[in-house]
Design a protein around this motif. Structure first.
Motif, PDB file in Angstrom:
ATOM      1  N   GLU A 256      90.141  45.937  15.520  1.00 19.23           N
ATOM      2  CA  GLU A 256      91.044  44.759  14.907  1.00 19.23           C
ATOM      3  C   GLU A 256      92.527  44.766  15.852  1.00 19.23           C
ATOM      4  OE1 GLU A 256      91.215  43.572  11.410  1.00 19.23           O
ATOM      5  OE2 GLU A 256      89.176  42.597  11.680  1.00 19.23           O
ATOM      6  N   VAL A 257      93.509  45.504  15.545  1.00 19.67           N
ATOM      7  CA  VAL A 257      94.253  46.223  15.910  1.00 19.67           C
ATOM      8  C   VAL A 257      94.416  46.466  17.353  1.00 19.67           C
ATOM      9  CG1 VAL A 257      96.566  47.622  15.469  1.00 19.67           C
ATOM     10  CG2 VAL A 257      95.689  47.029  13.904  1.00 19.67           C
ATOM     11  N   ALA A 258      93.706  47.067  17.590  1.00 16.87           N
ATOM     12  CA  ALA A 258      93.613  47.571  18.975  1.00 16.87           C
ATOM     13  C   ALA A 258      93.505  45.953  19.457  1.00 16.87           C
ATOM     14  CB  ALA A 258      92.931  48.532  19.233  1.00 16.87           C
ATOM     15  N   ASP A 259      92.475  45.364  19.833  1.00 18.54           N
ATOM     16  CA  ASP A 259      92.015  44.123  20.507  1.00 18.54           C
ATOM     17  C   ASP A 259      93.250  42.957  20.180  1.00 18.54           C
ATOM     18  OD1 ASP A 259      89.242  45.240  20.775  1.00 18.54           O
ATOM     19  OD2 ASP A 259      88.984  43.638  19.337  1.00 18.54           O
ATOM     20  N   LYS A 260      93.768  42.845  19.151  1.00 13.69           N
ATOM     21  CA  LYS A 260      94.929  42.400  19.334  1.00 13.69           C
ATOM     22  C   LYS A 260      96.801  42.548  20.175  1.00 13.69           C
ATOM     23  CE  LYS A 260      95.268  40.270  14.028  1.00 13.69           C
ATOM     24  NZ  LYS A 260      95.622  40.344  12.866  1.00 13.69           N
ATOM     25  N   LEU A 261      96.312  43.824  20.351  1.00 12.22           N
ATOM     26  CA  LEU A 261      97.293  44.597  21.235  1.00 12.22           C
ATOM     27  C   LEU A 261      97.544  44.387  22.679  1.00 12.22           C
ATOM     28  CD1 LEU A 261      98.556  47.468  19.367  1.00 12.22           C
ATOM     29  CD2 LEU A 261      99.419  45.413  19.371  1.00 12.22           C
ATOM     30  N   MET A 262      95.691  44.433  22.648  1.00  9.70           N
ATOM     31  CA  MET A 262      95.837  44.570  24.113  1.00  9.70           C
ATOM     32  C   MET A 262      95.837  42.750  24.533  1.00  9.70           C
ATOM     33  SD  MET A 262      92.446  46.870  24.718  1.00  9.70           S
ATOM     34  CE  MET A 262      91.598  46.541  23.311  1.00  9.70           C
ATOM     35  N   ARG A 263      95.352  42.266  23.999  1.00  7.79           N
ATOM     36  CA  ARG A 263      95.669  40.402  23.971  1.00  7.79           C
ATOM     37  C   ARG A 263      96.647  40.152  24.357  1.00  7.79           C
ATOM     38  NH1 ARG A 263      95.197  37.608  18.793  1.00  7.79           N
ATOM     39  NH2 ARG A 263      97.087  38.681  18.395  1.00  7.79           N
ATOM     40  N   ASP A 264      97.969  40.905  23.158  1.00 13.03           N
ATOM     41  CA  ASP A 264      98.826  40.470  23.287  1.00 13.03           C
ATOM     42  C   ASP A 264      99.741  41.069  24.827  1.00 13.03           C
ATOM     43  OD1 ASP A 264      98.848  38.206  21.370  1.00 13.03           O
ATOM     44  OD2 ASP A 264      99.361  40.330  20.126  1.00 13.03           O
ATOM     45  N   GLY A 265      99.358  41.979  25.147  1.00 11.19           N
ATOM     46  CA  GLY A 265      99.339  42.387  26.829  1.00 11.19           C
ATOM     47  C   GLY A 265     100.368  43.753  26.572  1.00 11.19           C
ATOM     48  N   TYR A 266      99.563  44.469  25.335  1.00  8.02           N
ATOM     49  CA  TYR A 266     100.104  45.937  25.519  1.00  8.02           C
ATOM     50  C   TYR A 266      98.875  46.954  25.958  1.00  8.02           C
ATOM     51  CZ  TYR A 266     103.839  44.052  22.236  1.00  8.02           C
ATOM     52  OH  TYR A 266     104.310  43.210  22.221  1.00  8.02           O
ATOM     53  N   ASN A 267      99.753  47.982  26.527  1.00  3.71           N
ATOM     54  CA  ASN A 267      98.985  48.732  27.215  1.00  3.71           C
ATOM     55  C   ASN A 267      98.081  50.286  25.912  1.00  3.71           C
ATOM     56  OD1 ASN A 267      97.175  50.648  28.445  1.00  3.71           O
ATOM     57  ND2 ASN A 267      98.927  51.610  29.984  1.00  3.71           N
ATOM     58  N   THR A 291      97.743  57.202  31.365  1.00  2.96           N
ATOM     59  CA  THR A 291      97.598  55.919  32.135  1.00  2.96           C
ATOM     60  C   THR A 291      97.625  54.827  30.952  1.00  2.96           C
ATOM     61  OG1 THR A 291      95.732  56.712  32.113  1.00  2.96           O
ATOM     62  CG2 THR A 291      97.584  56.227  34.162  1.00  2.96           C
ATOM     63  N   LEU A 292      96.727  55.341  29.876  1.00  9.53           N
ATOM     64  CA  LEU A 292      96.870  54.210  28.649  1.00  9.53           C
ATOM     65  C   LEU A 292      97.996  55.151  27.323  1.00  9.53           C
ATOM     66  CD1 LEU A 292      94.984  52.398  26.323  1.00  9.53           C
ATOM     67  CD2 LEU A 292      94.266  54.737  25.881  1.00  9.53           C
ATOM     68  N   GLN A 293      99.248  53.763  27.428  1.00 10.74           N
ATOM     69  CA  GLN A 293      99.999  54.275  26.137  1.00 10.74           C
ATOM     70  C   GLN A 293     100.107  54.208  25.022  1.00 10.74           C
ATOM     71  OE1 GLN A 293     103.763  51.359  27.496  1.00 10.74           O
ATOM     72  NE2 GLN A 293     105.579  52.516  26.491  1.00 10.74           N
ATOM     73  N   ILE A 294      99.559  53.656  24.422  1.00 10.74           N
ATOM     74  CA  ILE A 294      99.289  53.741  22.779  1.00 10.74           C
ATOM     75  C   ILE A 294      98.169  53.843  22.744  1.00 10.74           C
ATOM     76  CG2 ILE A 294      99.290  52.091  20.697  1.00 10.74           C
ATOM     77  CD1 ILE A 294     102.185  52.682  21.990  1.00 10.74           C
ATOM     78  N   LEU A 295      96.992  54.585  22.272  1.00 12.26           N
ATOM     79  CA  LEU A 295      96.344  54.925  21.391  1.00 12.26           C
ATOM     80  C   LEU A 295      95.650  54.339  19.641  1.00 12.26           C
ATOM     81  CD1 LEU A 295      93.381  56.011  22.049  1.00 12.26           C
ATOM     82  CD2 LEU A 295      94.220  58.275  20.853  1.00 12.26           C
ATOM     83  N   VAL A 296      95.594  53.562  19.706  1.00  6.49           N
ATOM     84  CA  VAL A 296      94.882  53.217  17.967  1.00  6.49           C
ATOM     85  C   VAL A 296      93.742  53.754  17.534  1.00  6.49           C
ATOM     86  CG1 VAL A 296      94.762  50.752  16.249  1.00  6.49           C
ATOM     87  CG2 VAL A 296      95.911  51.133  18.636  1.00  6.49           C
ATOM     88  N   ALA A 297      94.415  54.630  16.743  1.00  4.23           N
ATOM     89  CA  ALA A 297      92.493  55.597  16.478  1.00  4.23           C
ATOM     90  C   ALA A 297      92.585  55.393  14.684  1.00  4.23           C
ATOM     91  CB  ALA A 297      93.188  57.022  16.832  1.00  4.23           C
ATOM     92  N   THR A 298      91.608  55.882  14.258  1.00  4.98           N
ATOM     93  CA  THR A 298      91.110  56.384  13.115  1.00  4.98           C
ATOM     94  C   THR A 298      91.757  58.146  12.602  1.00  4.98           C
ATOM     95  OG1 THR A 298      88.269  57.211  13.305  1.00  4.98           O
ATOM     96  CG2 THR A 298      89.295  54.857  12.334  1.00  4.98           C
TER      97      THR A 298
END
Length: 593
Positions: A256-267, A291-298
């Motif tokens: 969910e957090v990753a989807d929101k960030l991608m939706r809001d234009g974050y890498n 080439t990926l700036q933010i990794l959202v992980a468990t």
């Protein structure tokens, strides 16, 4: 001290030279000479990112006889990613040793391919516990001649419920093997494993037990739950050149957090257990390549991340097990560099910061969530800096310059700068012009002083509290029925691991577990009933459909099912066949010289 001074062979030194390794880290400097010179067991405590893989990998390579074609050394790690990383590192270290072969064993990949790696004469095996046990049962792996067993990230393996698996594996190895245990923290369960399977081990501690890297700055932000995501965005925006990890509790929250960030234009992209191995590999490749700036992980998925230059570790929520904070924060400040580990907490969770401080033996600083004005200023100067540093490919734009200059001839230098900067910068001005103050009072005296535009649904679970596992039934716990049992290969560790991974609750919230041939039961805190029933309605265990239901009054599931129906009709928590023996595990060596 240099690597050339600690007794390594020329082949190994050549490989280290290729990798650019000159001086050992503290844990390497203390562990490698002792492991080379003796056959003793060893317990090494050091934070993530201090070079533990080389600490055991280099002496292991020196001790293995690569002229023989059977498994002589085994490394057990908690996750696929870490298992693969260890295997890769050992292969790099052993590249100049003739006939050196390393096999990698983990779930989610072809078991036939992994079996072929063993048959080709692998002397070193890097494995996750579950797949290794599966291959042992199928007689695809033989550990009867293993001389060295390494338990890497031992604390995390126990947190994930691998205790019984580790016992089972070690029981099938020779009594006179050497056991090397490496861990970032030393909880009681890790100490118990050391006591059971090791004799008079060498003990090496780099820093205080469970302590945090000195080069990490620890910060926390106090916000209301509804503002957690907006606070995350502001932290990302105030750090335009961030290269970071965002840790979430559950796979669902991570997505969910990753989807929101991608939706809001974050890498940004997610990394969690619901992704296929190919998807996870692609995400990690992009993150390692930057080439990926933010990794959202468990927590589980991130165990194999061994990446330098991570600037920030962001705890979207604190982990349920506070000691996991040490693992998370250890992803930054590697190789002597500095990093930031920050946490978002609500006023009701502020007390947990003190608990973390006690574990890591470091103080947190309370920081203000950046204001819109601060962010705009930081973004503006970052944009100017990027423009100044951009490389101009003059040969490709020279033909267009006369026309461009003509189009801009009526504009002054000041007007041109404003327009070019505004083209990139206006989105921040527009977004933050009506932004509020997201900071909440750490003492809980207010409800937060504002939020960004709109309201986002929070994916966090707040504070989880629970009792430890007891021997008897706890009337304060809820009883759950599982449609699989011993005949499906289920064990207590697997139940804890599956339930906690799927729901995000802590292993401390799981109570008594009873295993029978065709079904199982476990207790958990009632507050987690809904999420357990929701996430456990359709799970998968080793290719079998696994379902969790509330236990009925007679001890069975509330709904009828084909599997185990006869057993449940009997009314109590009684097995239909013999229960697997649970006596004290063997494997402790006697008579070691």
């Amino acid at each position: 001290m240099k690597f050339s001074e600690i007794g390594l062979s020329e082949e190994t030194l050549s490989a280290l030279n290729d990798l650019g390794f000159e001086k050992p880290t503290q844990i390497q400097e203390e562990a490698i000479p002792q492991l080379l010179e003796t056959e003793r067991d060893l317990v090494g405590l050091a934070q993530t990112g201090t070079g533990k893989t080389a600490s055991f990998g280099l002496p292991m390579i020196e001790k293995v006889d690569f002229n023989k074609s059977h498994v002589q050394a085994l490394v057990i790690a908690p996750t696929r990613e870490l298992c693969v990383q260890i295997s890769k590192d050992i292969q790099d270290f052993a590249k100049y040793h003739k006939n050196a072969k390393v096999a990698t064993i983990y779930g989610g990949a072809s078991i036939d391919k992994q079996a072929r790696e063993i048959k080709r004469g692998a002397q070193i095996v890097s494995a996750t516990p579950g797949r290794l046990i599966d291959m042992i049962k199928r007689r695809l792996v033989n550990l009867k001649d293993v001389e060295i067993v390494v338990l890497d990230e031992a604390d995390e393996m126990l947190n994930m419920g691998f205790k019984e698996d580790i016992d089972s594996i070690l029981d099938g190895t020779p009594e006179d093997k050497s056991v090397w245990l490496f861990s970032a923290t030393m909880p009681k369960d890790v100490a118990k494993i050391a006591k059971t399977y090791m004799e008079n081990p060498i003990e090496i501690t780099v820093g205080s037990k469970n302590s945090s890297n000195e080069n990490i700055t620890h910060e926390y932000y106090c916000v209301q739950n509804r503002n957690r995501y907006y606070a995350l965005k502001r932290v990302l925006d105030i750090n335009p050149n961030i290269y970071g990890l965002v840790f979430c509790r559950t796979k669902r929250e991570t997505q969910e957090v990753a989807d929101k960030l991608m939706r809001d234009g974050y890498n940004a992209e997610p990394l969690h257990g619901d992704l296929s191995q190919m998807q996870r590999d692609k995400v990690m490749e992009k993150f390692r390549d930057k080439t990926l700036q933010i990794l959202v992980a468990t927590d589980v998925a991130a165990r194999g991340i061994d990446v330098d230059d991570i600037t920030h570790v962001i705890n979207y929520n604190l982990p349920d097990d506070i000691e996991n904070y040490t693992h998370r924060s250890g992803r930054t400040a590697r190789a002597g560099k500095h990093g930031v580990s920050l946490v978002f907490v609500t006023p009701k969770e502020v007390y947990r910061i003190k608990q973390v401080e006690k574990v890591i033996q470091k103080k947190f600083s309370l920081e203000e969530v950046p204001s819109g004005e601060d962010i705009c200023r930081e973004q503006l100067f970052a944009l100017v800096d990027n423009i100044k540093r951009i490389e101009i490919k003059e040969d490709q734009i020279d033909d267009y310059l006369p026309t461009i200059m003509e189009l801009f001839e009526d504009y002054s230098k000041e007007e041109l700068i404003k327009r070019f900067v505004g083209a990139e910068f206006n989105k921040f001005l527009e977004y933050y012009e009506r932004s509020g103050d997201l900071n909440a009072d750490p003492k809980g005296k207010d409800e937060g002083r504002g939020r960004d535009r709109g309201r986002d649904r929070d994916g966090g679970r707040g504070r989880d509290r629970g009792r430890g596992r007891g021997k008897g039934r706890d009337d304060n716990k809820e009883r759950f029925f599982v449609n699989l049992g011993l005949s499906a290969g289920l064990n207590k560790g697997a139940i804890v691991r599956l339930v906690c991974n799927e729901t995000g609750i802590s292993s401390a919230d799981i109570g008594r577990i009873d295993l029978f041939n065709e079904f199982s039961f476990f207790d958990a805190d009632p507050q987690h009933k809904d999420v357990i029933l929701d996430r456990g309605a359709n799970m998968d265990y080793d290719g079998k459909r696994m379902k969790i239901e509330l236990a009925g009054k007679g001890g069975g599931g509330k709904s009828k099912g084909k599997r185990g129906g006869k057993d449940r009709s009997r009314g109590g928590d009684q097995p239909t066949g013999k229960r697997r023996s649970g006596g004290k595990k063997g494997g402790r060596r006697k008579g070691r010289k």
